[in-house]
Scaffold this active site. Sequence first.
Site, PDB file in Angstrom:
ATOM      1  N   LYS B  55       0.835  -1.206   0.000  1.00 52.35           N
ATOM      2  CA  LYS B  55       0.000   0.000   0.000  1.00 52.35           C
ATOM      3  C   LYS B  55       0.868   1.253   0.000  1.00 52.35           C
ATOM      4  O   LYS B  55       0.584   2.216  -0.720  1.00 52.35           O
ATOM      5  CB  LYS B  55      -0.949  -0.026   1.201  1.00 52.35           C
ATOM      6  CG  LYS B  55      -2.071  -1.054   1.033  1.00 52.35           C
ATOM      7  CD  LYS B  55      -2.820  -1.360   2.329  1.00 52.35           C
ATOM      8  CE  LYS B  55      -3.823  -2.511   2.102  1.00 52.35           C
ATOM      9  NZ  LYS B  55      -4.413  -3.011   3.355  1.00 52.35           N
ATOM     10  N   GLN B  99      -4.416  -1.847   9.686  1.00 55.27           N
ATOM     11  CA  GLN B  99      -4.271  -3.170   9.070  1.00 55.27           C
ATOM     12  C   GLN B  99      -4.787  -4.242  10.047  1.00 55.27           C
ATOM     13  O   GLN B  99      -4.450  -4.230  11.222  1.00 55.27           O
ATOM     14  CB  GLN B  99      -2.794  -3.418   8.716  1.00 55.27           C
ATOM     15  CG  GLN B  99      -2.528  -4.706   7.960  1.00 55.27           C
ATOM     16  CD  GLN B  99      -3.141  -4.702   6.554  1.00 55.27           C
ATOM     17  OE1 GLN B  99      -3.104  -3.702   5.850  1.00 55.27           O
ATOM     18  NE2 GLN B  99      -3.722  -5.818   6.160  1.00 55.27           N
ATOM     19  N   ASP B 122     -11.328   3.056   4.648  1.00 53.91           N
ATOM     20  CA  ASP B 122     -11.590   1.628   4.402  1.00 53.91           C
ATOM     21  C   ASP B 122     -12.982   1.210   4.900  1.00 53.91           C
ATOM     22  O   ASP B 122     -13.304   0.019   4.934  1.00 53.91           O
ATOM     23  CB  ASP B 122     -10.503   0.761   5.048  1.00 53.91           C
ATOM     24  CG  ASP B 122     -10.493  -0.673   4.468  1.00 53.91           C
ATOM     25  OD1 ASP B 122     -11.072  -0.894   3.384  1.00 53.91           O
ATOM     26  OD2 ASP B 122      -9.905  -1.571   5.113  1.00 53.91           O
TER      27      ASP B 122
END
Lengths: 286, 286
Positions: B55, B99, B122
């Site tokens: 990423k 994450q 996200d």
Amino acid sequence: MTAEALILDGNVVAADIKEKLLERIQGLAEQAIVPCLATILVGEDPSSATYVRMKGNACKRLGIESIRIDLPTETTTEQLIETIHKLNADPKVHGILLQHPVPEQIDERAAFEAIAIEKDVDGVTALGFAQNAFGYADFPSCTPAAIVAILDYYKIPVEGKHAVVIGRSPILGKPVSLMLLNKNATVTTCHSKTENLEDVVRLGDIIVAAVGKPKFIQGDWIKPGAVVLDAGYNKGNVGDVDYDRCLEKASAITPVPAGVGPVTIATLLKHTVDAAEKVAKRKSID
Amino acid sequence: MTAEALILDGNVVAADIKEKLLERIQGLAEQAIVPCLATILVGEDPSSATYVRMKGNACKRLGIESIRIDLPTETTTEQLIETIHKLNADPKVHGILLQHPVPEQIDERAAFEAIAIEKDVDGVTALGFAQNAFGYADFPSCTPAAIVAILDYYKIPVEGKHAVVIGRSPILGKPVSLMLLNKNATVTTCHSKTENLEDVVRLGDIIVAAVGKPKFIQGDWIKPGAVVLDAGYNKGNVGDVDYDRCLEKASAITPVPAGVGPVTIATLLKHTVDAAEKVAKRKSID
């Protein structure tokens, strides 16, 4: 054909829920707290007015206070939100119910979002919806919660079963789909754009009708032995299901009236008492 | 048997998304704004570390700033939330990605909820989930959004089709089910408790595998001509689908790697640019 269907009597389930509330309401009274539900009705839709009256009466019979706020048809979104903010700030009020549908000039979603999460006893806010989807909501929407309560009361197995929900509204079809998913059903959600709807409905071990169209679900759409839950309530006291025909195929079915409806109201009362108890608990900690 | 399957090339879709971002990033640069994504990695899980690195690299190649925060395995929920709060308050940071999975002593849900909605690129917060379920989220979860982007890019019809999603996590199975429902698919969500899973998968015109088990979905579970989207990524670079066998049955299929994965990353970059543009807009209004 199949053995006689079990009638899932909503009045019995509702009575059971209310029975359990009595002692809790008594307990709150000893702390000088009367659970209080505020209902807001915008405009003069006669069925909405009837619902609001029924909810008010149900509160009264149980010793729950109900405040009814009637706003004129031409109310703006801003005026409605201002009313909701006042109820949010009123320590006497434990639950807020905005009766829908609201007149079309109102942004219903914005109005719902104005309700404080701790008073959102009908689970209409986005946050309440998500908490329910994740399985930890204090107040799931009342009709979906009522459907689950009926399944629970009659000990109908849900895990691994195929549930078919017809309808996808934010306060009924979507949340009930997610609640059944969280109870380990395999869940199919259908709607107006579904192709071959009959065939999809026929897959269901459990069928939830949340369409808003009288007698829409036909008897020959039902797999023999399926459990049928009718969340519809249309003019002339008929549900979304062709009851007589489905009765011949189903292993269990909710009637209309006296099916999901009374359990929805009982659930609303329960959530109001839950909300009042949370306030009591916070007070006792302070 | 069936005509050769169309390979849904994620690299092509990702390149298309990124291509369209270049001009927008340029436009932000003219206002002295550099889009910035902060990624938080707790612990030393090697695949998580790889994802975070990928990423970061993807950001760099496009001119997006990335801040990487590494926290030790023994980090507490409180420490993680404190870190998130600092990033929420940092005007330079436009998007925050935690994450996952996080080490087990951490309350992942509480950590997700600490992310400010305007930086939740996200779509992991409850509010973001619900906004997506209702069809108006700024940032749907990246993997579900990537799956929809692939369907859109290859102009695969969704309306009225039967989509079967295998998996029900809050950031993948549930949101992709709701997004496909909002695109007018009939949606069935399956999981570990589903009975007769093969038969249910066989209903799908569109199949989304989000199980996290290598080669779990078998070729003979697939209806001939179905579209197969594999959101899995397991050890040994294999997806949740037995690709070779499903390829023979499907009309279109995403490979692994180079399927959903690169589109997920491109979507994350897009959301970060979207978030930065919102900040720019607010500034220009001030």
